[in-house]
Design a protein around this motif. Structure first.
Motif, PDB file in Angstrom:
ATOM      1  N   GLY A 195       0.805  -1.521   0.161  1.00  0.00           N
ATOM      2  CA  GLY A 195       0.001  -0.018   0.151  1.00  0.00           C
ATOM      3  C   GLY A 195       1.281   0.932  -0.149  1.00  0.00           C
ATOM      4  N   ALA A 196       0.176   2.417  -0.111  1.00  0.00           N
ATOM      5  CA  ALA A 196       0.782   3.467   0.037  1.00  0.00           C
ATOM      6  C   ALA A 196       1.787   4.093   1.061  1.00  0.00           C
ATOM      7  CB  ALA A 196      -0.331   4.465  -0.267  1.00  0.00           C
ATOM      8  N   LEU A 237       7.882   7.682  -2.214  1.00  0.00           N
ATOM      9  CA  LEU A 237       7.362   7.793  -1.258  1.00  0.00           C
ATOM     10  C   LEU A 237       8.760   7.885   0.477  1.00  0.00           C
ATOM     11  CD1 LEU A 237       3.485   6.308  -1.698  1.00  0.00           C
ATOM     12  CD2 LEU A 237       4.604   8.426  -1.838  1.00  0.00           C
ATOM     13  N   MET A 319       2.019  -4.690  -3.915  1.00  0.00           N
ATOM     14  CA  MET A 319       2.867  -4.107  -3.874  1.00  0.00           C
ATOM     15  C   MET A 319       4.072  -3.052  -4.925  1.00  0.00           C
ATOM     16  SD  MET A 319       4.464  -7.066  -1.917  1.00  0.00           S
ATOM     17  CE  MET A 319       3.416  -6.029  -1.097  1.00  0.00           C
ATOM     18  N   VAL A 321       2.293   0.560  -7.745  1.00  0.00           N
ATOM     19  CA  VAL A 321       1.029   1.180  -8.692  1.00  0.00           C
ATOM     20  C   VAL A 321       0.554   0.519  -9.513  1.00  0.00           C
ATOM     21  CG1 VAL A 321       0.849   2.770  -9.831  1.00  0.00           C
ATOM     22  CG2 VAL A 321       2.392   3.534  -7.644  1.00  0.00           C
ATOM     23  N   GLY A 349      -8.869  -8.164   1.720  1.00  0.00           N
ATOM     24  CA  GLY A 349      -9.791  -6.723   0.840  1.00  0.00           C
ATOM     25  C   GLY A 349      -9.626  -5.069   0.293  1.00  0.00           C
TER      26      GLY A 349
HETATM   27  N1  LIG Z   1       5.923   2.759  -5.077  1.00  0.00           N
HETATM   28  C1  LIG Z   1       4.431   3.394  -4.492  1.00  0.00           C
HETATM   29  N2  LIG Z   1       4.799   4.316  -5.002  1.00  0.00           N
HETATM   30  C2  LIG Z   1       3.504   4.937  -5.285  1.00  0.00           C
HETATM   31  N3  LIG Z   1       2.128   4.767  -4.863  1.00  0.00           N
HETATM   32  C3  LIG Z   1       2.073   3.071  -4.574  1.00  0.00           C
HETATM   33  C4  LIG Z   1       3.626   2.517  -4.513  1.00  0.00           C
HETATM   34  N4  LIG Z   1       2.765   1.232  -4.169  1.00  0.00           N
HETATM   35  C5  LIG Z   1       2.527   1.482  -4.419  1.00  0.00           C
HETATM   36  N5  LIG Z   1       1.462   2.441  -4.431  1.00  0.00           N
HETATM   37  C6  LIG Z   1       0.163   2.762  -4.445  1.00  0.00           C
HETATM   38  O1  LIG Z   1      -0.516   2.664  -3.274  1.00  0.00           O
HETATM   39  C7  LIG Z   1      -2.051   2.339  -3.424  1.00  0.00           C
HETATM   40  C8  LIG Z   1      -2.715   1.980  -2.608  1.00  0.00           C
HETATM   41  O2  LIG Z   1      -2.607   2.795  -1.118  1.00  0.00           O
HETATM   42  P1  LIG Z   1      -3.704   2.301  -0.011  1.00  0.00           P
HETATM   43  O3  LIG Z   1      -2.296   2.055   1.361  1.00  0.00           O
HETATM   44  O4  LIG Z   1      -4.271   3.095   0.003  1.00  0.00           O
HETATM   45  O5  LIG Z   1      -4.403   1.051  -0.050  1.00  0.00           O
HETATM   46  P2  LIG Z   1      -4.464  -0.294   0.698  1.00  0.00           P
HETATM   47  O6  LIG Z   1      -5.123   0.029   2.053  1.00  0.00           O
HETATM   48  O7  LIG Z   1      -2.671  -0.996   1.724  1.00  0.00           O
HETATM   49  O8  LIG Z   1      -5.033  -1.642   0.491  1.00  0.00           O
HETATM   50  P3  LIG Z   1      -5.646  -2.209   0.893  1.00  0.00           P
HETATM   51  O9  LIG Z   1      -7.188  -1.701   0.489  1.00  0.00           O
HETATM   52  O10 LIG Z   1      -5.933  -3.356   0.039  1.00  0.00           O
HETATM   53  O11 LIG Z   1      -6.262  -1.945   2.039  1.00  0.00           O
HETATM   54  C9  LIG Z   1      -2.373   1.781  -4.756  1.00  0.00           C
HETATM   55  O12 LIG Z   1      -2.964   3.234  -5.510  1.00  0.00           O
HETATM   56  C10 LIG Z   1      -1.162   1.895  -5.724  1.00  0.00           C
HETATM   57  O13 LIG Z   1      -1.073   2.842  -6.393  1.00  0.00           O
END
Ligand SMILES: Nc1ncnc2c1ncn2[C@@H]1O[C@H](COP(=O)(O)OP(=O)(O)OP(=O)(O)O)[C@@H](O)[C@H]1O
Ligand SMILES: O=C(O)[C@H](O)COP(=O)(O)O
Length: 394
Positions: A195-196, A237, A319, A321, A349
């Motif tokens: 996630g982000a 990030l 893992m 984007v 989820g």
């Molecule tokens: N290396 C990265 N750099 C920037 N953004 C990223 C990177 N890896 C993943 N993301 C972004 O993170 C976002 C998902 O993170 P987020 O924390 O919102 O989801 P999550 O809540 O962890 O997932 P879930 O919905 O399964 O609980 C995606 O939109 C993805 O594009």
């Protein structure tokens, strides 16, 4: 679970207020994923078969206490009606005289869907007056909305104080599967957290560090950990204020004998775009002007091996984007390993569930949670107010 369920009460001839989570993704009035509607069908069908009157309630989106035309539940009623093979009468309100009249006209086995409960300001405030108004509509309350169980709202928590309150089948299944995984895990037990942001995953990492054998880190949040190890991460990030916390997590893992796995290589891009120039670099060699947007092939191989060698794997958060094909390989490779391993596989989820669906592996997972925030809070070890409020088994 020590909570009563629909099986523990008599539903014949009863008006059953059933809270479901029909918060489905929509585009231009069309439902783009009906998983949550399908997941609620067993409970609804059971109410019908038992001769109850099913009064369904859900939120959709975040209308913030006002009527928002695009957030009406009308398309959901249509889809549910197709799935059940019977009429679902959709009302344009969720409380009041019209609703009472419609319910008074119901026959046993009929189904009504109330309007979006978040059109009422009292819903998210858990206003007792609104909870009472919902309770007046029914004889029994069933909560099958696992996806909304982390919210203490009038239709998820408040109403349970005024009616006999029991869990539906989806609620039972989610709590049983996630609960067993966390309290009595098969080992080796691996958790994959992506996630982000670190900020959003602090609680879940903390809790899992006490339970797992392997903790795999990926996604945008990984780079704060990489930085904490003393490496440069270019424009990837970074949450500067979480570096110390990241260090403390790594130390905790060592103390607890948890294998803490971080990316060893990454796909970097010269801009945040599908058409960016990309290359694979070692994690210690991220160029200053580039950003890491996916895990690299060596990391994929390492993570896949750990997944194959596990007996239980829980996954939350992508893992990379994954919305852009150029940076979806890592997430897809994890989904593939989850599909191939003999381990019990649980998807927490949200985005991870969407990624698994998109990659075509959904039917090869042991369980895909219908909850995003709810499953995350459950994995943090928090009690869910929508569950706590239900009646205990005697
Ligand atoms: N290396 C990265 N750099 C920037 N953004 C990223 C990177 N890896 C993943 N993301 C972004 O993170 C976002 C998902 O993170 P987020 O924390 O919102 O989801 P999550 O809540 O962890 O997932 P879930 O919905 O399964 O609980 C995606 O939109 C993805 O594009
Ligand atoms: O989609 C979800 O996670 C649930 O339906 C809860 O929605 P909310 O985050 O708007 O409360």
């Amino acid at each position: 679970m020590n909570k009563k369920s629909v099986r523990d009460i008599d539903l014949r001839g009863k008006r059953v207020f059933c809270r479901v989570d029909f918060n489905v993704p929509m585009q231009e009035g069309q439902i783009t994923d009906d998983t949550r509607i399908k997941a609620a069908v067993p409970t609804i069908q059971y109410i019908i078969d038992q001769g109850g009157k099913a009064i369904l309630a859900s939120h959709l989106g975040r209308p913030k206490g006002k009527v928002v035309e695009e957030m009406r539940l009308t398309p959901v009623a249509k889809r549910l009606s197709e799935l059940l093979g019977k009429e679902v009468k959709k009302l344009d309100e969720a409380i009041g005289e019209n609703v009472k009249a419609a319910i008074a006209a119901m026959n046993d086995g009929d189904v009504i869907l109330l309007e979006n409960v978040r059109f009422y300001a009292g819903e998210e405030k858990n206003d007792p007056e609104l909870a009472k108004a919902f309770a007046e509509l029914a004889d029994v309350y069933v909560n099958d909305a696992f996806g909304a169980a982390h919210r203490a709202h009038a239709s998820t928590e408040g109403i349970a104080h005024y009616l006999p309150a029991v869990a539906g089948f989806l609620m039972l299944k989610e709590i049983e599967i996630l609960g067993k995984a966390l309290s009595n895990p098969e080992r080796p037990f691996t958790a994959i957290i992506g996630g982000a942001k670190v900020k959003d995953k602090i609680g879940v990492i903390e809790n899992l560090l006490e339970k797992v054998d392997n903790l795999i880190i990926g996604g945008g949040l990984a780079y704060t950990f990489v930085k904490a190890q003393g490496h440069e991460i270019g424009k990837s990030l970074l949450e500067e204020d979480k570096i110390e916390l990241a260090k403390s997590f790594m130390e905790k893992a060592k103390e607890n004998g948890v294998r803490f796995l971080m990316p060893i290589d990454a796909v970097v891009a010269d801009e945040f775009s599908e058409n960016a120039n990309t290359k694979v670099v070692d994690i210690t060699e991220i160029p200053a002007d580039w950003e890491a947007l996916d895990i690299g092939p060596k990391t994929v191989e390492l993570y896949q091996q750990v997944i194959m060698d596990s007996k239980l794997v829980i996954w939350n958060g992508p893992m990379g984007v994954f919305e852009m094909d150029a940076f979806a390989k890592g997430t897809n490779a994890i989904a593939e390993a989850m599909a191939k391993t003999n381990a019990t596989t649980i998807i927490g989820g949200g985005d991870s569930a969407a990624a698994v669906e998109k990659a075509g592996y959904a039917d090869q997972m042991t369980h895909i949670s219908t909850g995003g925030g709810a499953s995350l809070e459950f994995m943090e070890g928090k009690e869910l107010p929508g569950v706590v409020a239900l009646n205990d088994k005697e």
